[in-house]
Each structure stands twice: as structure tokens, then as C-alpha cells.
Design an enzyme around this catalytic site. Structure first.
Site, PDB file in Angstrom:
ATOM      1  N   TYR A  27      -2.158  -1.145   9.848  1.00 29.55           N
ATOM      2  CA  TYR A  27      -2.198  -1.508   8.431  1.00 29.55           C
ATOM      3  C   TYR A  27      -0.854  -1.207   7.760  1.00 29.55           C
ATOM      4  O   TYR A  27      -0.311  -2.044   7.023  1.00 29.55           O
ATOM      5  CB  TYR A  27      -3.316  -0.741   7.744  1.00 29.55           C
ATOM      6  CG  TYR A  27      -3.517  -1.089   6.289  1.00 29.55           C
ATOM      7  CD1 TYR A  27      -4.043  -2.316   5.920  1.00 29.55           C
ATOM      8  CD2 TYR A  27      -3.213  -0.167   5.291  1.00 29.55           C
ATOM      9  CE1 TYR A  27      -4.251  -2.628   4.580  1.00 29.55           C
ATOM     10  CE2 TYR A  27      -3.424  -0.476   3.953  1.00 29.55           C
ATOM     11  CZ  TYR A  27      -3.935  -1.711   3.607  1.00 29.55           C
ATOM     12  OH  TYR A  27      -4.129  -2.004   2.282  1.00 29.55           O
ATOM     13  N   SER A  35       0.851  -1.189   0.000  1.00 32.87           N
ATOM     14  CA  SER A  35       0.000   0.000   0.000  1.00 32.87           C
ATOM     15  C   SER A  35       0.882   1.233   0.000  1.00 32.87           C
ATOM     16  O   SER A  35       1.959   1.241   0.616  1.00 32.87           O
ATOM     17  CB  SER A  35      -0.887   0.019   1.253  1.00 32.87           C
ATOM     18  OG  SER A  35      -1.528   1.271   1.391  1.00 32.87           O
TER      19      SER A  35
END
Length: 247
Positions: free
Chosen positions: A156, A143
């Protein structure tokens, strides 16, 4: 596009029932891949994704498996090999993204994020490393949050930093196998994973951070994955940020 046995090349797509994974499954099918869709729990969505692929003329089926369960993941590969003769490409798009400031994060939630996003990547990549045919590709999903460092994304972001470490190491461990290993790192993309729980104002502000002044679309990511799965044989051991220039 055919595999070593003369049949189609075969791709397993984890998280393939929705969002980027589903779009990627469709894009690979356009390139002639037989597609195995792995899903966590929503059989209705997975069956609908398979129906769409079959209606387009593709070979496809769905298999439920927790990506962090090594026995279940091995079964996904077993079924792909039994049905199609082998596996050539693995796209590991499955993941979870609960948000919380670090100071307030329930550690049980952290454990879930690490189990799915880190252990899941390790388990899927381990099977791929053992079983992919020569000329194959492993494509993980990181990401752009590893560069954004946006508040609320500590768990995350940490998990995706681990995904990048796994990816870059595995690319070097597979020397001599003619298998590429890369990670795609999306920026903000219009999927349920990103949109859920965000106000319209926040979504508009985040979309405006890109010089292209929009959110990414799943198709933007699927095109990059298709390149890595096909023509992009000289791209290996890389993290490719696909975010419209947001960073």
C-alpha cells in the site's frame, strides 16, 4: 458556484459511494457542485449516496467503473459531460489496502494493489488532464503511511508513493492550463477501509498516537478537499498530510 457554461461546477468523485469519498461528495454538493459518483461494484451503496445528495438539493448520479480501465473511466467523463456540460474537479479517492508483511505477500495481491492504486490514478488523472475545464482541480489521495512506514503496509505504501510522484509531476505538466493538482494524505481515519480486520485494542493504540488522541473522521478530509476544489487556488503540486499531528 457556476462553471464556464453558466451551469454548476461539476465534480467526479471516484470511490464516492463510501468512506472519505462519500463524505467528500456530500461536502462538494454543499458548495454547489453537481457530483458524479464513481463506484467499483456496490450499486446499493452508490445509489444510496446519490439519493442522499439529491435529497439535499444537489444534482448527482452514479456510474460504475473500474478506475484502472481506461475505456470505463473515459465513459464516466463522457457521461458527466453529457449530463452537466463539463468537468471541473476530479477527486480520486478510490483505492484498496490489503495488509501483509512484505515477505509473506502474495504477488497476485501486489499486482491488484498496483493496478488499482497506481494504474487507477494514472488512468483517472490522464482523463482529467485531457478534459478538465480551466480553473479546475485534480485531487488525488495518497496516505500518511508513506511517512509512518508501518509494518504490513509495504504494498500500500509503495502504491501511494507512486501516487505522490504522479501528482507532483502532473502539476508541472499542466502549466498554462490554470488547473491545480494536489494529493491529500490521510492518517488513520475511521472508515471501513482502515477499521476492517483490526482489533479494538489496536485501533485504540493507533488513535492515541495523534496529539489530538483520536482517529480522523471522513469530514476532516472532506474539508481539505473542499478547500482545494474551491478557494485553495494557490496550493498546487503539494502533498497535504491530514493526520492530526501523528507524524
Amino acid at each position: 458556484m457556476t462553471g464556464d457554461s453558466g451551469g454548476p461546477r461539476v465534480a467526479i468523485v471516484t470511490g464516492g459511494s463510501r468512506g472519505i469519498g462519500r463524505e467528500t461528495a456530500g461536502r462538494l454538493a454543499q458548495d454547489g457542485f453537481a457530483v458524479v459518483i464513481n463506484y467499483a461494484g456496490n450499486k446499493v451503496e452508490a445509489d444510496a449516496a446519490v439519493e442522499d445528495l439529491v435529497a439535499s438539493g444537489a444534482l448527482a448520479f452514479a456510474v460504475q467503473a473500474d478506475v484502472a480501465d481506461e475505456v470505463a473511466v473515459a465513459s464516466v467523463f463522457d457521461q458527466a459531460e453529457e449530463r452537466f456540460g463539463g468537468v471541473d474537479v476530479v477527486v480520486h479517492a478510490a483505492g484498496v489496502m490489503p495488509l501483509s508483511p512484505l515477505a509473506d505477500l502474495d504477488l497476485a495481491v501486489l499486482d491488484r494493489v498496483l493496478r488499482t492504486n497506481v494504474r487507477g490514478t494514472f488512468v483517472v488523472d490522464q482523463q482529467a488532464a485531457r478534459r478538465l475545464r480551466p480553473g479546475g482541480a485534480i485531487i488525488n489521495f495518497s496516505s500518511s503511511i508513506t511517512r509512518f512506514s508501518r509494518p504490513g503496509y509495504a504494498a500500500y505504501g509503495a502504491s501511494k508513493g507512486a501516487v505522490e510522484a504522479i501528482t507532483l509531476t502532473l502539476a508541472r505538466e499542466l502549466r498554462g492550463r490554470n488547473i491545480t493538482v494536489n494529493a491529500v494524505a490521510p492518517g488513520p481515519t475511521a472508515t471501513a477501509l482502515f477499521l476492517d480486520g483490526k482489533s479494538e485494542e489496536l485501533i485504540t493504540r493507533i488513535a492515541g498516537e495523534s496529539p489530538l488522541e483520536r482517529l480522523g473522521e471522513p469530514a476532516d478530509l472532506a474539508e481539505v478537499v473542499a478547500f482545494l476544489a474551491g478557494a485553495g487556488r494557490w496550493v498546487n503540486g503539494q502533498v497535504i498530510y491530514v493526520n492530526g499531528g501523528s507524524i
